[in-house]
Design a protein around this motif. Sequence first.
Motif, short mmCIF file in Angstrom:
data_model
loop_
_atom_site.label_atom_id
_atom_site.label_comp_id
_atom_site.label_asym_id
_atom_site.label_seq_id
_atom_site.Cartn_x
_atom_site.Cartn_y
_atom_site.Cartn_z
N GLN A 58 0.84 -1.22 0.00
CA GLN A 58 0.00 0.00 0.00
C GLN A 58 0.86 1.26 0.00
N TYR A 59 2.15 1.12 0.31
CA TYR A 59 3.07 2.25 0.20
C TYR A 59 4.08 2.01 -0.93
N ASP A 60 3.64 1.28 -1.91
CA ASP A 60 4.41 1.04 -3.15
C ASP A 60 5.62 0.13 -2.97
N GLY A 61 5.62 -0.65 -1.91
CA GLY A 61 6.72 -1.60 -1.72
C GLY A 61 6.42 -2.95 -2.30
N GLY A 62 7.35 -3.87 -2.12
CA GLY A 62 7.20 -5.21 -2.68
C GLY A 62 6.46 -6.17 -1.76
N GLY A 63 6.32 -5.78 -0.48
CA GLY A 63 5.58 -6.62 0.46
C GLY A 63 6.19 -7.98 0.70
N GLU A 100 7.09 1.77 10.21
CA GLU A 100 6.73 1.23 11.52
C GLU A 100 6.27 2.34 12.48
N PHE A 101 6.95 3.49 12.42
CA PHE A 101 6.70 4.50 13.45
C PHE A 101 6.21 5.84 12.90
N GLY A 102 6.17 5.99 11.58
CA GLY A 102 5.80 7.28 10.99
C GLY A 102 4.30 7.50 10.94
N THR A 103 3.91 8.75 10.64
CA THR A 103 2.48 9.07 10.49
C THR A 103 2.05 8.72 9.06
N GLU A 104 0.75 8.68 8.84
CA GLU A 104 0.22 8.38 7.51
C GLU A 104 0.73 9.41 6.49
N GLU A 105 0.77 10.68 6.90
CA GLU A 105 1.25 11.74 6.00
C GLU A 105 2.71 11.51 5.62
N GLN A 106 3.51 11.13 6.64
CA GLN A 106 4.94 10.88 6.38
C GLN A 106 5.09 9.71 5.40
N LYS A 107 4.24 8.71 5.56
CA LYS A 107 4.33 7.53 4.68
C LYS A 107 3.98 7.92 3.24
N GLN A 108 2.91 8.72 3.12
CA GLN A 108 2.51 9.13 1.77
C GLN A 108 3.59 9.98 1.11
N LYS A 109 4.13 10.91 1.91
CA LYS A 109 5.06 11.89 1.33
C LYS A 109 6.47 11.31 1.15
N TYR A 110 6.95 10.56 2.13
CA TYR A 110 8.35 10.14 2.08
C TYR A 110 8.55 8.65 1.81
N GLU A 222 5.87 18.39 11.79
CA GLU A 222 5.20 17.17 11.34
C GLU A 222 6.18 16.11 10.82
N ASN A 223 7.46 16.48 10.72
CA ASN A 223 8.46 15.51 10.26
C ASN A 223 9.11 14.74 11.40
N ARG A 224 8.68 14.99 12.62
CA ARG A 224 9.20 14.19 13.74
C ARG A 224 8.55 12.81 13.71
N ILE A 225 9.37 11.78 13.91
CA ILE A 225 8.82 10.41 13.93
C ILE A 225 8.51 10.04 15.37
N GLY A 226 7.25 9.71 15.61
CA GLY A 226 6.83 9.28 16.95
C GLY A 226 6.67 10.44 17.91
N GLU A 227 6.44 10.07 19.16
CA GLU A 227 6.23 11.07 20.22
C GLU A 227 7.51 11.86 20.46
#
Lengths: 380, 247
Positions: A58-63, A100-110, A222-227
């Motif tokens: 779903q994030y364009d990887g090979g799974g 594993e630890f990023g936000t949905e926005e981070q996953k879409q963008k990066y 918004e580019n910080r990963i996690g808390e």
Amino acid sequence: MNFEFTEEQLMIRQAARDFAQRELIVDVLERDEKGIYPTQHVKMLAELGFLGMLVDPQYDGGGMDTVSYVLAMEEISKIDASVSVIMSVNNSLVCYGIQEFGTEEQKQKYLKPLARGETTGAFLLSEPEAGSDATSQKTTAEDKGDHYLVNGTKNWITCGSSAGTYVVIAQTYPEKAHRGINALIVERNSPGISVGPHENKMGLRSSDTNSVMFTDVKVPKENRIGEDGFGFKFAMKTLEGGRIGIAAQALGIAAGAFERSVQYAKERKAFGTLIGNHQAIAFKLADMAVKIENARNLCLKAAWLKDQNQPYGIASAMAKQYAADIAMEVTTEAVQIHGGYGYVKEYHVERLMREAKLTQIYEGTSEIQKIVISRDVLKD
Amino acid sequence: MKILVCISNVPDTTTRIAIGPDGKSISTAGIQWIINPWDELALTRALELKDVGRVTEVVVANVGPTLTEATLRKALATGADRALRVNTEPTDAWSVAINLAELIKNEAFDVILCGIESSDHNGSVVGGLLAGILDMNIISSVSGLDIEGDTLKVQREIAGGKELHETSAPVVLVVQKGIALAPRIPSMRGIMMARTKPLLTSDPVSSEPMTATAQLFMPKAKGACRMVDAENAGDLIRLLHEEAKVI
């Protein structure tokens, strides 16, 4: 207990083998000699999907599973560890960490472009005075409300100049020590970043390793990963998985040197017979075979545990320490078996020996792995 | 246009071949099976033509038992759209051809690609038999294929040169090296997508074998090379006469 690979795992191993033996072998010696970045090969790795093979589709990887990743890393490392380290850092440090630890926005963008291999990632943890001792981060990420202001220097950064996306570990609350550390996604072309020249390395000479300097680099919140303060834990968690990649790389370097040694022992004659018929050489090959088989089993066990969502930190530390150490032993013996030919570049084994050395040093030295393992052994 | 690529399942070309206990077949223990290298090149060219929009669908077919499905799935992972398998252990080239022909009777393919031979038995007859059974045109030793509109531009290897043909569908093309530069490597995405691509199995047509293997045997091991010093030409003559018995 089942030691059989699935049809898909075998297909992935074969794909990696074909890619390595057809494409990477062609100019690996020249790239090593001149320190040329493997631009075309990284493009091919991206097209084949190896750069994001572990990422969720779903994030364009090979799974693909981690066992497949170990198989692919071994095959590519048999020929060229400079290329496999780019694959390893992208997959198991940068993509894994964001997924594993990023936000949905981070996953879409990066994460998506990283998984597609349109850009590659770098993991910026080490500093001039903080290598194994990752808690003493001097790089700061000052909280400025809507953004962080990053200052400091990172060292020994794999893909430091070629990567488009950095994951940077920096200190926000020095008084909180390692609990004050944050992990930030930073775009390579952000103002205030300057990258040092390629380090003139002993091995893996065709992958770029640089120092990276940050001067008042603005990074959106918004580019910080996690808390807030999750950065150290993030780094440790991510490195647990990273170890599997480098363990498999070390395994591949050893296996590559071993395959060349077996072939040489069947071709080269001394004292009227093939050198493989001399026990001095035959026993060396037997010892190498056993070590490689052990390393492979450790790598696959760690990968399997990860795939089963079971704790794999100790298994990956064991795999990394053992595979790296035997890679050094096996490649040294490979040079010995080749004699004078082993000491010159066109027989590849001296390069593999230089490459093996780094696997004992980066992503946690062999000594650090022993700390991890021994703490576990001694815990109550 | 729709292309069918006929796929043979053969032992990896680096396999050390051993003859089975019946003396008529290859021992299959520990063999890694691959797509016949010429068929793999044919598949690669078909996929290249699909990439540039000249071909709408690439189908692969094999006559063989369940174990050949791994080879067909590799073809699907490489990019073929679907696979067909006739479920039988082929006894000879005729049984392969008659079963492939049945598939082609059931579905209209414009181009049928066969590798020039299989790397195990080197029979080189399936393509010809297939064209004969189906009464289709055939071009052999094909080393290049392009499609322009309804015209197939086919290049053949001949002694000391090349021959260019133009033909139309349907046609059987027996392809050799040169049809594609190197076999395509399946991507992770392709391997993932192969999981859901159709692989249909059908029953074989009954056929009597046209040939039978009487015996398989290994070539005799080469004898050791004996060196004779240049000044001892007499020894050489004696050895050729007494030991080699060739003069």
